[in-house]
Write an enzyme that holds these catalytic residues in place. Structure first.
Site, PDB file in Angstrom:
ATOM      1  N   GLU A  47     -18.650  -2.283   7.141  1.00  0.00           N
ATOM      2  CA  GLU A  47     -17.629  -1.544   6.387  1.00  0.00           C
ATOM      3  C   GLU A  47     -17.658  -0.030   6.532  1.00  0.00           C
ATOM      4  O   GLU A  47     -17.012   0.667   5.743  1.00  0.00           O
ATOM      5  CB  GLU A  47     -17.672  -1.938   4.906  1.00  0.00           C
ATOM      6  CG  GLU A  47     -17.325  -3.405   4.693  1.00  0.00           C
ATOM      7  CD  GLU A  47     -17.263  -3.839   3.242  1.00  0.00           C
ATOM      8  OE1 GLU A  47     -17.730  -3.110   2.367  1.00  0.00           O
ATOM      9  OE2 GLU A  47     -16.725  -4.942   2.996  1.00  0.00           O
ATOM     10  N   GLU A 101     -14.858 -11.608   5.475  1.00  0.00           N
ATOM     11  CA  GLU A 101     -15.345 -11.521   4.083  1.00  0.00           C
ATOM     12  C   GLU A 101     -14.166 -11.655   3.148  1.00  0.00           C
ATOM     13  O   GLU A 101     -13.153 -10.967   3.320  1.00  0.00           O
ATOM     14  CB  GLU A 101     -15.970 -10.152   3.795  1.00  0.00           C
ATOM     15  CG  GLU A 101     -17.407  -9.993   4.137  1.00  0.00           C
ATOM     16  CD  GLU A 101     -17.989  -8.697   3.567  1.00  0.00           C
ATOM     17  OE1 GLU A 101     -17.504  -8.233   2.514  1.00  0.00           O
ATOM     18  OE2 GLU A 101     -18.911  -8.162   4.186  1.00  0.00           O
TER      19      GLU A 101
END
Ligand code: BMA
Length: 886
Positions: free
Chosen positions: A462, A558
């Site tokens: 991320e 995710e």
């Protein structure tokens, strides 16, 4: 003649089998050490591999660190510096060796290593193998080794202070009750806390430690790559990495596949400056190589590869054996259409077969990594396989997992998407940090490369998205942090990866737009676009049971929703008074801001809340409710992704080829996104995964006025398959079907609608006068399985649902050890039937289901021996209406 040949064969085999137990002198230093802290006067015995927490626990200095707020109570431990020391005996044979090194496979993290009072080296990265020359410091007889660790928390804080500018985020959110500046240290990032885990910043020797003596050379790593020619024959590339003594060393290198096939024998010369040897070997046709396949696509055939080096200097043999698998991997990122603005594909192709990735994300299974046994990993990964998963992402905020982890993944056919260990942060880029990262990446790739299960690397978790979307307030100085990002991932990490292992795709980040990110300068305008790469997608207050709220990405790596773990799992770490959903401890244990409120708000969208006047009972019921939320959300979202795998919408969205929900396992007992609790117990979601990841899925949706039933399969069948589906309409208040429709359908692609009808039409002439009163249940006509259901309203609005009297009958042992069968009966339809075997480790064949028949057979698979009586007395059963009391 024949006899003589046999004799020779046996001799050769036994020579090499015997010689495999290498003739190097190795002194194992694992085991009992003294763990001490001078300031506080602690001096306890601790085992290696291990950390100071488990040493203090074993010595009775502290209690279960996971108990209540002990993470807070024991905060002082991480702020102290801990020493590890022990004695060991050096025998003359070892002392006589030309080179003697101390090999530390994992030091956690900032340490100074002393042998007999003299410094031999330092460590500052837990992901690097350190090898220190100790020859001159050793003596025959008793020696002392000591590692002085520095508090990781203090070190990180100091580094941050010394750094010329702030590298954010400085601290975790207050709800995480964590420690600051973890990005300044090359250590498991979640060990300073995470939104699902506590802060236990360990210090210790977390992997094997040993002394090794040799006169010539030792094989440190062996890497392999497998390639398949157009003739179907395999080529194996083997690279052998040696550590060599100070002179030129010649010797024989021998490579053998399994016990019988010698692939290569040659004489080589190596030196300190030329210490590796790479070979490209054709595997003979007669070997008849069987490919390694992901779970669900074929067998996971593995071959043992033996590498021996016998030096001429002194007859010294160093050897290594690894298990390898033959497979190819490709990540398809071609444009989806000729109109490039519609984006690129993003899917894995293994052995030429396109694969829809089904799975989840792996986080460290414990704060104290030394407690994660092979059995625990085996259990978790088997649980992944049991629900038809074929991929797990080893998430970048944890650790590069143990060799055992990847070995088991190889055996089970679980593909691994391997992140590098950088997560949710910006990182420093000073010289020493970058050089440490280089060593880390080099070491980890050489350790991991031979595992067929690993199918991709990704630079970080991320960080591309965080930088672009200004998560940490970096936008005022974007160029600085952008340059750091480029320096770390593009200029430092990626070249090492590509140089060491070009056999797998490397992705800059996760989520990333992949090639598009790269062409946009590595930080895309919209990382996690639906048109490129992978996405991470979280939505906490949307109606999670409505597929229309979800995005249509190429690959969802995710997505998740929280739930509470079971009462049973909480019991050892909660006091009686904590057993209230709104207790202080429940709040404290919840690291995700507003998580406990969110779960209630979510539940209210779908169900009425439980109303027991007994606080503990209500807590149990609320746990159950949060598990329903989570299971339904992940089912809805995952099936949505699977349905989109072979379609594009008018803008080019679709061809979704991966669904890895967040997260598989738990680091402790807490409310998190996990589908498997800390103890291994399956939450309702994990049982649901067994259905939504099944190789054949029946997936009904309400598309406005229409009931639309999809069938999804993992692979396009070579020949179209014809089958029958029975769809029946039911009223909640009346067992039996109001109406059945039998549909013949053909499967000739991976996903498609097989039945689409206006619901008002379907309900006419039935006694279903209101949609809230009814649901559809469907199954393959012949086999009754797979089955599926869809309601015409939420459970909050449902009319006619009644309490069901569900009974467990006919409990019996089977012929097989640890497997029990039982039958459950009901007098009413019962949603979310939950059978619990309190205190028994194991899993049911199904759980959390809508009971739409008057009886159903279930099996229980115990993971440890248990008597029928004990199993019987552990059982309880409930369903949704049981949480509402008059
Ligand atoms: C993503 C993950 C983790 C986190 C999870 C839930 O951001 O990568 O960092 O635990 O979401 O918030």
């Amino acid at each position: 003649m024949a006899v003589a040949q046999n004799v020779i064969f046996v001799t050769v085999c036994s020579l090499y089998l015997f010689s495999f137990s290498s003739s190097l002198s190795t002194l194992d230093l694992n085991g009992a050490w003294i763990v001490s802290n001078e300031v506080r006067g602690y001096n306890v015995s601790g085992s290696v591999p291990g950390s100071m927490y488990t040493a203090l626990l074993a010595a009775g200095v502290i209690q279960d660190p996971y108990y209540r707020r002990n993470d807070e109570t024991y905060r002082w431990i991480a702020k102290e510096d801990w020493n590890y020391s022990r004695t060991f005996t050096v025998i003359p044979k070892l002392m006589a060796m030309k080179t003697i090194v101390l090999v530390c496979e994992g030091l956690d993290t900032v340490g100074k290593v002393f042998v007999n009072g003299k410094v031999v080296g330092k460590s500052d990265n837990m992901f690097v193998r350190y090898t220190f020359d100790v020859k001159d410091l050793l003596k025959i007889g008793e020696n002392i080794i000591k590692v002085e660790f520095q508090s990781a928390v203090n070190y990180a804080a100091e580094r941050s202070k010394q750094y010329s500018y702030t590298v954010p985020p400085t601290c975790p959110t207050p709800q995480s009750h964590g420690d600051c500046h973890v990005n300044m240290i090359r250590k498991e990032q979640c060990s300073f806390s995470w939104d699902w885990g506590p802060s236990f910043p360990t210090q210790g020797i977390w992997r094997d430690i040993y002394i090794q003596g040799y006169n010539s050379a030792v094989i440190r790593d062996v890497t392999t790559e497998t390639m398949r020619g157009s003739d179907g024959l395999w080529t194996l590339q083997v690279a052998v990495f040696f550590e060599v003594t100070s002179v030129l060393v010649s010797g024989q290198l021998r490579i053998q596949l399994d016990k019988t096939t010698v692939l290569h024998v040659s004489n080589i010369t190596i030196s300190q400056s030329n210490s590796s040897h790479t070979l490209t070997l054709k595997i003979p046709k007669e070997e008849n190589i069987m490919m390694w396949w992901p779970n669900g696509y074929g067998n996971q055939t593995l071959y043992q590869l033996y590498v021996y080096f016998e030096s001429k200097i002194s007859p010294e043999i160093s050897s290594k054996k690894i298990k390898i698998g033959f497979r190819t991997v490709k990540l398809n990122q071609e444009y989806v259409t000729q109109n490039k603005s519609q984006g690129r594909e993003f899917y894995f192709v293994i052995n030429g077969q396109s694969i829809f990735a089904k799975g989840s994300n792996w986080v460290p299974a414990d704060s104290f990594l030394e407690t994660v046994t092979r059995a625990r990993i085996q259990n978790r990964l088997q649980s992944a396989k049991d629900v038809h998963m074929n991929m797990l992402r080893v998430w970048g905020g944890g650790v590069y997992e143990s060799d055992e982890f990847y070995e088991i993944a190889d055996e089970l056919g679980i593909m691994i998407w391997q992140d590098f260990m950088f997560g949710c942060a910006m990182y420093p880029t000073d010289k020493s940090f970058l050089s440490s990262v280089t060593s880390e990446v080099l070491h980890q790739i050489r350790r991991l490369k031979h595992h067929p299960s690993i199918i991709a690397y990704s630079g970080n978790n991320e960080n591309e998205k965080a930088l672009r979307q200004n998560w940490y307030g970096t936008s005022t100085n974007f160029t600085r942090y952008y340059n750091d990002y480029i320096q770390l991932y593009k200029e430092t990490l990626m070249p090492v990866v590509v140089n060491e292992d070009s056999s797998r795709p490397f992705l800059p980040s996760s989520p990333t737009d992949g090639l598009e990110s790269e062409s946009e300068g590595w930080v895309a305008q919209d990382p996690g676009s639906e048109y490129f790469g992978d996405i991470h997608d979280y939505r906490y207050l949307d109606p999670y049971f409505d597929y229309k709220v979800y995005r249509i990405p190429r690959f969802a790596s995710e997505y998740g929703l929280q739930s509470w773990c079971s009462y049973e799992t909480l019991e050892p770490v909660f006091a009686e008074s904590d057993m209230d959903y709104w207790s202080d401890l429940c709040d404290y244990r919840q690291h995700h801001p507003f998580g406990n409120f969110q779960m209630m708000a979510e539940a209210l969208l779908y169900m009425k809340l439980p109303n027991s006047s007994d606080v503990k009972q209500k807590f149990k019921d609320l746990i159950y409710i949060t598990q329903i939320n989570q299971a339904i959300a992940m089912k809805t979202e995952t099936e949505h992704y699977r349905r989109w795998q072979n379609r594009l919408d008018s803008t080019g969205r679709g061809h979704t080829m991966g669904a890895l929900y967040w997260q598989l396992d738990d680091i402790w007992q807490a409310p998190t996104w996990a589908s498997i609790e800390y103890t291994g117990k399956w939450k309702m979601l994990h049982y649901y995964a067994r259905h939504f990841f099944a190789p054949m899925l029946i997936s009904p949706i309400m598309d406005g006025e229409f009931l639309d039933v999809y069938v999804v399969v993992d692979q396009v069948p070579p020949q179209p398959i014809t089958n029958n589906l029975t769809i029946s309409l039911h009223r909640w208040d009346q067992m039996g079907a109001l109406q059945n429709w039998v549909v013949e359908f053909k499967i000739n692609s991976t996903a498609g609608s097989v039945f689409r009808r206006n619901v008002t039409d379907l309900l006419t002439k039935t006694s279903c006068d209101l949609p809230q009163r009814c649901f559809f249940y469907m199954y393959l006509t012949n086999t009754q399985e797979p089955s599926a259901w869809v309601t015409l309203s939420t459970f909050r609005e449902a009319i006619g649902l009644q309490k069901a009297n569900i009974k467990i009958t006919n409990l019996r042992t089977t012929g097989e050890d640890k497997i029990f069968n039982l039958t459950i009966t009901t007098d009413n339809f019962a949603p979310f039937v939950w059978i619990d075997a309190y205190g028994i480790k194991g899993r049911f064949s199904d759980n959390g289901f809508l009971l739409a028949q008057s009886q159903k057979n279930i099996s229980f698979y115990a993971w440890e021996s248990v008597t029928l009586d004990r199993f019987n007395s552990s059982l309880s059963i409930k369903s949704l209406m049981d949480v509402y009391y008059e």
